[in-house]
Scaffold this motif. Structure first.
Motif, PDB file in Angstrom:
ATOM      1  N   GLU A  92       0.839  -1.179  -0.670  1.00 14.64           N
ATOM      2  CA  GLU A  92      -0.423   0.603   0.004  1.00 14.64           C
ATOM      3  C   GLU A  92       0.500   1.316   0.159  1.00 14.64           C
ATOM      4  OE1 GLU A  92      -3.113  -0.258  -0.381  1.00 14.64           O
ATOM      5  OE2 GLU A  92      -3.395  -2.515   0.837  1.00 14.64           O
ATOM      6  N   TYR A  93       2.464   1.427   1.035  1.00 14.97           N
ATOM      7  CA  TYR A  93       2.611   2.829   0.773  1.00 14.97           C
ATOM      8  C   TYR A  93       4.633   2.208   0.485  1.00 14.97           C
ATOM      9  CZ  TYR A  93       5.800   6.297   2.741  1.00 14.97           C
ATOM     10  OH  TYR A  93       6.627   6.951   2.916  1.00 14.97           O
ATOM     11  N   THR A  94       5.423   2.800   0.142  1.00 12.90           N
ATOM     12  CA  THR A  94       6.602   2.711   0.242  1.00 12.90           C
ATOM     13  C   THR A  94       7.724   3.724   0.135  1.00 12.90           C
ATOM     14  OG1 THR A  94       7.753   1.951  -2.119  1.00 12.90           O
ATOM     15  CG2 THR A  94       6.988   0.342  -0.349  1.00 12.90           C
ATOM     16  N   SER A  95       8.528   4.318   1.069  1.00 10.63           N
ATOM     17  CA  SER A  95       9.121   4.788   1.091  1.00 10.63           C
ATOM     18  C   SER A  95      10.053   5.382   0.471  1.00 10.63           C
ATOM     19  CB  SER A  95      10.200   5.540   2.555  1.00 10.63           C
ATOM     20  OG  SER A  95      11.112   4.333   2.769  1.00 10.63           O
ATOM     21  N   THR A  96      10.271   6.709  -0.700  1.00  3.53           N
ATOM     22  CA  THR A  96      11.113   7.431  -0.744  1.00  3.53           C
ATOM     23  C   THR A  96      12.434   7.724  -0.464  1.00  3.53           C
ATOM     24  OG1 THR A  96       9.687   9.255  -1.272  1.00  3.53           O
ATOM     25  CG2 THR A  96       8.916   7.459  -3.333  1.00  3.53           C
ATOM     26  N   GLU A  97      12.687   8.951   0.155  1.00  7.78           N
ATOM     27  CA  GLU A  97      13.651   9.096   0.929  1.00  7.78           C
ATOM     28  C   GLU A  97      13.917   8.567   2.526  1.00  7.78           C
ATOM     29  OE1 GLU A  97      16.345  11.162  -0.004  1.00  7.78           O
ATOM     30  OE2 GLU A  97      14.753  10.168  -2.256  1.00  7.78           O
ATOM     31  N   PRO A  98      14.006   7.588   2.723  1.00  4.90           N
ATOM     32  CA  PRO A  98      15.380   6.493   1.988  1.00  4.90           C
ATOM     33  C   PRO A  98      14.304   5.806   0.901  1.00  4.90           C
ATOM     34  CG  PRO A  98      15.502   6.031   3.674  1.00  4.90           C
ATOM     35  CD  PRO A  98      14.426   6.685   4.132  1.00  4.90           C
ATOM     36  N   PRO A  99      15.000   4.982  -0.154  1.00  5.36           N
ATOM     37  CA  PRO A  99      14.055   4.398  -0.524  1.00  5.36           C
ATOM     38  C   PRO A  99      13.711   3.142   0.243  1.00  5.36           C
ATOM     39  CG  PRO A  99      15.398   4.541  -2.172  1.00  5.36           C
ATOM     40  CD  PRO A  99      16.096   5.848  -0.711  1.00  5.36           C
ATOM     41  N   CYS A 100      13.217   2.093   0.463  1.00  6.73           N
ATOM     42  CA  CYS A 100      12.479   0.925   0.913  1.00  6.73           C
ATOM     43  C   CYS A 100      13.040   0.210   0.505  1.00  6.73           C
ATOM     44  CB  CYS A 100      10.654   0.753   1.468  1.00  6.73           C
ATOM     45  SG  CYS A 100      10.744  -0.703   1.982  1.00  6.73           S
ATOM     46  N   ILE A 101      14.565  -0.774   1.759  1.00  6.48           N
ATOM     47  CA  ILE A 101      14.908  -1.943   0.580  1.00  6.48           C
ATOM     48  C   ILE A 101      14.222  -3.016   1.700  1.00  6.48           C
ATOM     49  CG2 ILE A 101      17.523  -3.171   0.696  1.00  6.48           C
ATOM     50  CD1 ILE A 101      18.470  -0.639   0.703  1.00  6.48           C
ATOM     51  N   TRP A 102      13.563  -3.977   1.052  1.00  8.89           N
ATOM     52  CA  TRP A 102      13.492  -5.459   1.566  1.00  8.89           C
ATOM     53  C   TRP A 102      13.630  -6.774   1.322  1.00  8.89           C
ATOM     54  CZ3 TRP A 102       7.968  -4.782   3.961  1.00  8.89           C
ATOM     55  CH2 TRP A 102       6.743  -3.371   2.635  1.00  8.89           C
TER      56      TRP A 102
END
Length: 107
Positions: A92-102
């Motif tokens: 539903e959502y992922t951050s951009t700053e910082p990018p989301c690293i899964w």
């Protein structure tokens, strides 16, 4: 299987508009994958409905998953989650700053 070293936090200088998927280890019934998200979400009306169990951890940034029953879970750096096979879910959502690293483990 040969040895291969890398750095989980290494990112390209310019992230593409799509999520990045990198298989770090594939062996028999196990897949370990690095996913880099920078604002991407699952398209409306679509669900992940995977045949394998998934364990994931957010190494950087944050993300939010939604389930078919309407519940949601926000995951911050260091949070991990187990998703049983066939449990429909979506990003539903992922951050951009910082990018989301899964880091994901499918088994």
């Amino acid at each position: 299987m040969s040895s291969k070293a890398g750095n989980i936090f290494e990112l390209p200088e310019q992230l593409p508009s799509e999520e990045l998927f990198e298989a770090l280890l594939e062996h028999e019934k196990i897949l370990i994958e690095k996913v880099v998200s920078s604002g991407q979400v699952t398209p409306t009306g679509e669900w992940y409905d995977q045949e394998r169990d998934e364990w994931l951890i957010v190494l950087q940034g944050e993300g939010e998953l939604g389930y078919e029953d309407g519940s949601r879970i926000k995951l911050n750096q260091g949070d991990y989650l187990f998703i049983p096979a066939r449990q429909k879910h979506r990003v539903e959502y992922t951050s951009t700053e910082p990018p989301c690293i899964w880091l994901t483990l499918f088994f």
